[in-house]
Design an enzyme around this catalytic site. Structure first.
Site, PDB file in Angstrom:
ATOM      1  N   GLN A  36      43.232  33.120  34.170  1.00  0.00           N
ATOM      2  CA  GLN A  36      44.748  33.383  34.562  1.00  0.00           C
ATOM      3  C   GLN A  36      45.566  32.084  34.147  1.00  0.00           C
ATOM      4  O   GLN A  36      46.645  32.360  34.229  1.00  0.00           O
ATOM      5  CB  GLN A  36      44.724  33.210  36.058  1.00  0.00           C
ATOM      6  CG  GLN A  36      44.318  34.604  36.767  1.00  0.00           C
ATOM      7  CD  GLN A  36      44.274  34.695  38.387  1.00  0.00           C
ATOM      8  OE1 GLN A  36      43.394  34.035  38.797  1.00  0.00           O
ATOM      9  NE2 GLN A  36      45.230  34.893  38.892  1.00  0.00           N
ATOM     10  N   HIS A  89      38.525  38.890  37.326  1.00  0.00           N
ATOM     11  CA  HIS A  89      39.397  38.305  36.275  1.00  0.00           C
ATOM     12  C   HIS A  89      38.744  37.776  34.986  1.00  0.00           C
ATOM     13  O   HIS A  89      39.313  37.741  33.752  1.00  0.00           O
ATOM     14  CB  HIS A  89      40.188  36.857  36.890  1.00  0.00           C
ATOM     15  CG  HIS A  89      41.381  37.481  37.893  1.00  0.00           C
ATOM     16  ND1 HIS A  89      42.423  37.782  37.099  1.00  0.00           N
ATOM     17  CD2 HIS A  89      41.586  36.984  39.073  1.00  0.00           C
ATOM     18  CE1 HIS A  89      43.367  38.044  38.235  1.00  0.00           C
ATOM     19  NE2 HIS A  89      43.088  37.669  39.202  1.00  0.00           N
ATOM     20  N   CYS A 133      47.450  38.816  44.341  1.00  0.00           N
ATOM     21  CA  CYS A 133      46.970  38.169  43.038  1.00  0.00           C
ATOM     22  C   CYS A 133      48.040  37.093  42.701  1.00  0.00           C
ATOM     23  O   CYS A 133      49.224  37.527  42.572  1.00  0.00           O
ATOM     24  CB  CYS A 133      46.434  39.048  42.026  1.00  0.00           C
ATOM     25  SG  CYS A 133      45.898  38.170  40.553  1.00  0.00           S
ATOM     26  N   LEU A 134      47.855  35.933  42.350  1.00  0.00           N
ATOM     27  CA  LEU A 134      48.875  35.004  41.766  1.00  0.00           C
ATOM     28  C   LEU A 134      49.346  35.542  40.367  1.00  0.00           C
ATOM     29  O   LEU A 134      50.630  35.338  40.148  1.00  0.00           O
ATOM     30  CB  LEU A 134      48.243  33.567  41.506  1.00  0.00           C
ATOM     31  CG  LEU A 134      47.962  32.968  42.937  1.00  0.00           C
ATOM     32  CD1 LEU A 134      47.114  31.424  42.829  1.00  0.00           C
ATOM     33  CD2 LEU A 134      48.975  32.581  43.739  1.00  0.00           C
ATOM     34  N   GLY A 159      42.466  31.740  45.548  1.00  0.00           N
ATOM     35  CA  GLY A 159      41.442  31.849  44.400  1.00  0.00           C
ATOM     36  C   GLY A 159      42.180  31.811  42.909  1.00  0.00           C
ATOM     37  O   GLY A 159      43.215  32.349  43.145  1.00  0.00           O
ATOM     38  N   HIS A 161      37.089  39.386  43.444  1.00  0.00           N
ATOM     39  CA  HIS A 161      38.331  39.498  42.783  1.00  0.00           C
ATOM     40  C   HIS A 161      38.353  38.593  41.508  1.00  0.00           C
ATOM     41  O   HIS A 161      39.020  39.078  40.503  1.00  0.00           O
ATOM     42  CB  HIS A 161      39.396  39.233  43.944  1.00  0.00           C
ATOM     43  CG  HIS A 161      40.831  39.179  43.500  1.00  0.00           C
ATOM     44  ND1 HIS A 161      41.832  39.966  43.637  1.00  0.00           N
ATOM     45  CD2 HIS A 161      41.484  38.296  42.482  1.00  0.00           C
ATOM     46  CE1 HIS A 161      43.037  39.615  43.096  1.00  0.00           C
ATOM     47  NE2 HIS A 161      42.830  38.649  42.277  1.00  0.00           N
ATOM     48  N   GLU A 162      37.921  37.358  41.801  1.00  0.00           N
ATOM     49  CA  GLU A 162      38.201  36.263  40.724  1.00  0.00           C
ATOM     50  C   GLU A 162      36.963  36.416  39.324  1.00  0.00           C
ATOM     51  O   GLU A 162      37.406  36.421  38.495  1.00  0.00           O
ATOM     52  CB  GLU A 162      37.840  34.920  41.298  1.00  0.00           C
ATOM     53  CG  GLU A 162      38.828  34.298  42.373  1.00  0.00           C
ATOM     54  CD  GLU A 162      40.242  34.611  42.018  1.00  0.00           C
ATOM     55  OE1 GLU A 162      40.556  34.397  40.981  1.00  0.00           O
ATOM     56  OE2 GLU A 162      41.103  34.900  42.914  1.00  0.00           O
TER      57      GLU A 162
HETATM   58 ZN    ZN Z   1      43.965  37.223  41.165  1.00  0.00          ZN
END
Ligand code: ZN
Length: 167
Positions: free
Chosen positions: A51, A137, A91-92, A46, A133-134
């Site tokens: 991000q 963000h 998380c990226l 995701g 989670h997204e």
């Molecule tokens: Zn993330």
């Protein structure tokens, strides 16, 4: 296609609150494709627009094993939720760290697809967790906000060191 740069914690731009997409224009759908491409390149499940420093409410997700089930969420809203589940999240934007986070186990959410068409999905497990989670963000929130501040500081320190070693 070129990958977009992914911001890393503790970059303050990850704390910006994204604004709704007013019209799903061709620019917006092109951006959604780029976001998805960047997510696949980074081997993530995701990625939120926040991000990649684009502060509109757009998310790309693919939780399938085969990476052929892309989902674009524009202006996503959770309309129903139930249960509780704790899983280790990564998380990226916080590479290399995994921490337990408690989320709703089951959710229903509404969103627009990249053509601007509204859809609704009821889901549980990994997709439900990923969507929560997204959406965090888009609110400027990161999964490390759910851990103790001592642990958050430690992660911040270790990431800083890792970056210095890379430079
Ligand atoms: Zn993330």
């Amino acid at each position: 296609m070129q990958s977009l740069d992914i911001l890393e914690f503790p970059d303050p731009r990850l704390r910006k609150v994204a604004t709704p997409v007013e019209n799903v224009t061709s620019e917006i759908s092109e951006f959604a494709d780029k976001l998805l491409y960047t997510m696949y390149q980074a081997i993530g499940i995701g990625l939120a627009a926040t991000q990649v420093n684009f502060h509109k409410r757009i998310i790309a997700i693919d939780v399938s094993e085969t990476k052929d089930n892309p989902l674009i969420l524009i202006n996503p809203v959770i309309v129903d939720s139930s249960g509780e589940l704790e899983t280790n999240e990564g998380c990226l934007s916080i590479p290399g760290f995994y921490e337990p986070v408690r989320r709703f186990e089951e959710i229903s959410f509404k969103a627009l697809d990249k053509m601007g068409k509204e859809y609704e999905i009821h889901t549980k497990g990994i997709l439900a967790i990923c969507v929560q989670h997204e959406i965090d963000h888009l609110e400027g929130k990161l999964f490390v906000d759910y851990v103790s501040s001592a642990k958050r500081q430690l992660i911040r320190k270790k990431l800083k060191k890792a970056k210095q070693n890379m430079a």
